[in-house]
Enzyme design. Structure first.
Site, PDB file in Angstrom:
ATOM      1  N   ASP A  31       0.834  -1.208   0.000  1.00 16.82           N
ATOM      2  CA  ASP A  31       0.000   0.000   0.000  1.00 16.82           C
ATOM      3  C   ASP A  31       0.871   1.261   0.000  1.00 16.82           C
ATOM      4  O   ASP A  31       2.081   1.214   0.290  1.00 16.82           O
ATOM      5  CB  ASP A  31      -0.890  -0.044   1.261  1.00 16.82           C
ATOM      6  CG  ASP A  31      -2.200   0.707   1.100  1.00 16.82           C
ATOM      7  OD1 ASP A  31      -2.318   1.488   0.151  1.00 16.82           O
ATOM      8  OD2 ASP A  31      -3.093   0.512   1.946  1.00 16.82           O
ATOM      9  N   ASP A  55     -10.637   2.121  -3.522  1.00 19.15           N
ATOM     10  CA  ASP A  55     -11.251   1.779  -2.235  1.00 19.15           C
ATOM     11  C   ASP A  55     -12.761   1.822  -2.341  1.00 19.15           C
ATOM     12  O   ASP A  55     -13.459   1.362  -1.433  1.00 19.15           O
ATOM     13  CB  ASP A  55     -10.803   2.771  -1.148  1.00 19.15           C
ATOM     14  CG  ASP A  55      -9.493   2.340  -0.507  1.00 19.15           C
ATOM     15  OD1 ASP A  55      -9.061   1.201  -0.741  1.00 19.15           O
ATOM     16  OD2 ASP A  55      -8.899   3.157   0.226  1.00 19.15           O
TER      17      ASP A  55
HETATM   18  C1  DGJ Z   1      -5.864   1.883   1.863  1.00 22.24           C
HETATM   19  C2  DGJ Z   1      -6.223   0.682   1.054  1.00 22.24           C
HETATM   20  O1  DGJ Z   1      -6.692   1.075  -0.198  1.00 22.24           O
HETATM   21  C3  DGJ Z   1      -7.236  -0.145   1.814  1.00 22.24           C
HETATM   22  O2  DGJ Z   1      -7.655  -1.222   1.044  1.00 22.24           O
HETATM   23  C4  DGJ Z   1      -6.613  -0.604   3.116  1.00 22.24           C
HETATM   24  O3  DGJ Z   1      -5.553  -1.481   2.853  1.00 22.24           O
HETATM   25  C5  DGJ Z   1      -6.143   0.610   3.912  1.00 22.24           C
HETATM   26  N1  DGJ Z   1      -5.296   1.453   3.131  1.00 22.24           N
HETATM   27  C6  DGJ Z   1      -5.403   0.164   5.150  1.00 22.24           C
HETATM   28  O4  DGJ Z   1      -4.855   1.206   5.824  1.00 22.24           O
END
Ligand code: DGJ
Length: 727
Positions: free
Chosen positions: A478, A548
């Site tokens: 991430d 997301d």
């Molecule tokens: C952002 C990501 O896009 C989410 O899927 C998740 O992993 C969060 N970060 C976790 O902090």
């Protein structure tokens, strides 16, 4: 041979699958663009050259012989590369400052080489394969050289380009702009298409006519970003999904970038770009060279659909790691939306129990398993399992999952640090920042200085320590904030504007070492959703978290925009809970599954809440998905209608046209809504197809001309699927 040099006309012809790219070395010694488009014979193309009546005229430096070639000035030809200070006032490809402060360049032809094996770019990803031409240019006064690289492929309709700048002098040269390419397209009757967005709203489509002057899109964030994707489409006016000429430009680069389209005074259109020259300079010491990132340039005369298929083929055949591009992916469940930071061994074990026999094969533990990370204010950078949360370390849950035949995956955010972390307390200087100035907070975290090798070593060692000591088969990498305070304590003052590019080089070094060093682990890219979705990332991560925003209705649009450039196999798409956490919208499990099915599918919800019906539906979804995965990953995509319409569809057709799947989506249902009849383009007009859902056999020709009426179930946000099997 795909690359031919014709001595009599000094013309280079590069032939791809269905495209030809041609340029020549003009009287003055400059590389002049002639043609990029549908494949043509190697005719003499010099008859196409015309100077506009109002062209400004300058002589080549040191010579006053411009009228020897009277119909053409040296400085208004369609360029392959253009430069500043010698009469060309268009967007320069390069701006180089010499030690005496002067900023003129005059890059003239100095020979060529043809390579059957494509050289890698040192420290940066690029496409593989194809045949490569290098055209050597030299500015003999300044001893600055530029090697123009071109690669063509016999299996796709793209050309890749990049430039290597070489300081052949014994003095320092300061590159203030070092783009990857320029190309002059005929006329200016074009529209620019870009992919803009934000968190939860990535890769929306924007389209605008070009005008005299410069249309420019960029990122200044040291990431490719969700705000604008490093992609520019140049469309013949009126081009649509199926028809019209479309040129696509996509940078294989993850830091600050720029792409420009300039309509010049004599009515040509010049496209150029590469590393963003805003806050950029690069000190080129004597005998050093500087490599620019690669640009992928596609050509289609079948509208945007043809452009997408050209990019998809190129990325599947020449970019995405070969061992992953066509093989099955982990079919995972991720705990993020199910638990956020609130989990422990018992909860995770109950997830394992709940997914047994569903077909889900991997449990991914997201954020919160390390250091003091009980929420997003602390712990980033401390990649040590937190026993407060996971008693006995990771082995308890991993062993339990493995004992039930479930693999295990883990989340990292390797490039980041929280202020409240042991790493920051011990090494505050590891975080990017300007001494004496505060740092901008974003999600309570700072970005680590990847330009420093000691910082990169720390990251590699701490991530590897977890990967080498636990049975982890999947990693989600991430990246949740933008870079600010562009500065590195390790760089001298005169190199601080190298920071954004050095950040990218640091990231690629990390990827080479962590991903390359763990060949049995599957790595998925992510950036606070889909904020770093670019070809460079795709060269390391075969799939990238698309957004997301997991709401099926919004995802359909996000996946539509993303598919303009990136293949379905590159998009990680999860089925999540209802009401949806981002939009609070409710959609049926079938709709959520069908939209997530158009990519690398997975789940992101609490499986202990599955009803028996849900379980049956999920098993069925996974079953169907396994049967269709090869088609989704390897087939040709046709988009029918657009997200601006109430109904739109994605059709994926096998390369040999033997079968296809059509997924139709309707946003809103209600009285007065028209019957949606969709013309099924992309099948073979000479074949007949059995459609099980209609129990009918119809010819491809009829299907493309007449179409099928789509029977959506009643209700909003509904899908309908049809299959076509050659009879
Ligand atoms: C952002 C990501 O896009 C989410 O899927 C998740 O992993 C969060 N970060 C976790 O902090």
């Amino acid at each position: 041979m795909s690359i031919i040099y014709q001595e009599s006309t000094k013309t280079f012809y590069l032939d791809g699958k269905n495209v030809t790219y041609a340029f020549f070395i003009n009287y003055a010694g400059y590389a002049e663009h002639l043609y990029f488009g549908k494949k043509i014979p190697h005719d003499d193309l010099l008859y196409t050259r015309m100077r506009g009546p109002d062209s400004c005229i300058a002589t080549a430096p040191g010579r006053d012989d411009q009228f020897i070639e009277p119909i053409f000035s040296y400085i208004d030809f369609p360029p392959e590369v253009s430069f500043f200070g010698t009469g060309d006032y268009r967007e320069p490809t390069i701006l180089a400052q010499m030690e005496d402060g002067s900023r003129l360049s005059d890059l003239l032809y100095d020979g060529y080489s043809i390579l059957s094996t494509k050289p890698k770019i040192e420290g940066m990803p690029s496409l593989s394969g194809g045949e490569t031409l290098i055209v050597h240019l030299v500015d003999s006064i300044n001893s600055l050289k530029a090697d123009l690289y071109y690669t063509v492929y016999d299996d796709c309709d793209i050309v890749t380009r990049r430039i290597v700048y070489i300081n052949d002098s014994d003095k320092i040269i300061n590159l203030k702009r070092a783009y990857s390419f320029a190309i002059g397209l005929p006329g200016h009757n074009y529209e620019a298409l870009s992919l803009y967005g934000s968190w939860g709203h990535e890769r929306m489509i924007d389209r605008t006519p070009l005008h005299h002057g410069v249309f420019s899109i960029d990122s200044k964030r040291a990431t490719s970003s969700a705000v604008l994707n490093p992609f520019l489409g140049i469309l013949e006016k009126g081009a649509d999904e199926d028809k019209g000429e479309v040129y696509g430009f996509n940078l294989v680069y993850s830091s600050s970038w720029i792409l420009k389209a300039q309509v010049t005074l004599d009515g040509q259109t010049i496209i150029c770009g590469g590393i963003n020259d805003f806050d950029f300079s690069w000190k080129l010491d004597p005998k050093e060279e500087f490599s620019t990132p690669e640009i992928v340039i596609s050509y289609s005369n079948e509208g945007l659909g043809g452009m997408s298929r050209a990019f998809h083929d190129a990325y599947r055949e020449h970019l995405i790691p070969e061992k992953h591009v066509k093989s099955p992916r982990p079919l995972l469940i991720n705990n993020w939306e199910a638990t956020y930071f609130d989990f422990n061994n018992e909860k995770l074990m109950s997830f394992v129990d709940a997914i047994e026999n569903t077909g889900i094969d991997t449990l991914v533990l997201d954020d919160g398993w390390f250091g003091a990370r009980r929420d997003d204010t602390a712990g980033l950078g401390d990649w040590i399992v937190s026993e407060d949360v996971l008693e006995g370390g990771l082995s308890t849950i991993i062993n339990y999952a493995n004992s039930k035949g479930i693999k295990f995956g883990l989340w990292f955010e390797p490039e980041m640090v929280n202020e409240d972390s042991n790493l920051f307390r011990e090494h505050p200087d590891y975080a990017i920042g300007v001494p004496g100035h505060g740092r901008c907070y974003s999600r309570h975290q700072f970005v680590l200085d990847l330009t420093r090798s000691d910082v990169r070593d720390y990251i590699v060692n701490s991530v590897n320590n977890i990967l080498h000591n636990n049975n982890i088969q999947y990693v989600k990498w991430d990246f949740n904030r933008n870079v600010t305070e562009f500065f590195s304590a390790e760089l001298p003052a005169e190199r601080q504007s190298e920071f954004a590019h050095r950040y990218a080089l640091g990231l690629y070094d990390l990827c080479d070492r962590i991903i390359g060093g763990n060949p049995n682990v599957f790595f998925e890219g992510c950036a606070g959703g889909g904020a770093r979705f670019d070809p460079a990332i795709l060269s390391y991560f075969p799939q990238i978290w698309t957004s997301d925003n997991t709401d099926a209705n919004e995802r359909a649009t996000i996946q539509y925009g993303t598919s303009l450039v990136y293949p379905l196999s590159a998009m990680s798409c999860h089925v999540s809970v209802c009401p949806n956490h981002q939009t609070f919208r409710v959609a049926s499990m079938e709709t959520r599954s069908n939209i997530a099915h158009l990519g690398a599918t997975g789940y992101e919800l609490d499986p202990t809440q599955f009803s028996n019906e849900d379980k049956e539906e999920i098993k069925n979804h996974i079953d169907v998905y396994h049967k269709m995965r090869k088609l989704i990953f390897e087939g040709d995509l046709y988009r029918l209608n657009t997200p601006n319409d109430n109904e739109f569809s994605f059709l994926v057709v096998a390369k040999d046209k033997s079968h296809a799947e059509l997924l139709c989506y309707r946003r809103h249902c209600g009285p007065g809504k028209e019957v949606y009849r969709v013309r099924v383009k992309g099948l073979s007009e000479n074949k007949n197809y059995y459609i099980p859902e209609l129990n009918a056999t119809i010819s491809g020709k009829t299907l493309s001309c007449v179409g099928i009426p789509v029977a959506f179930p009643y209700g909003d946000y509904m899908t309908a699927k049809y299959h076509f099997v050659e009879k």
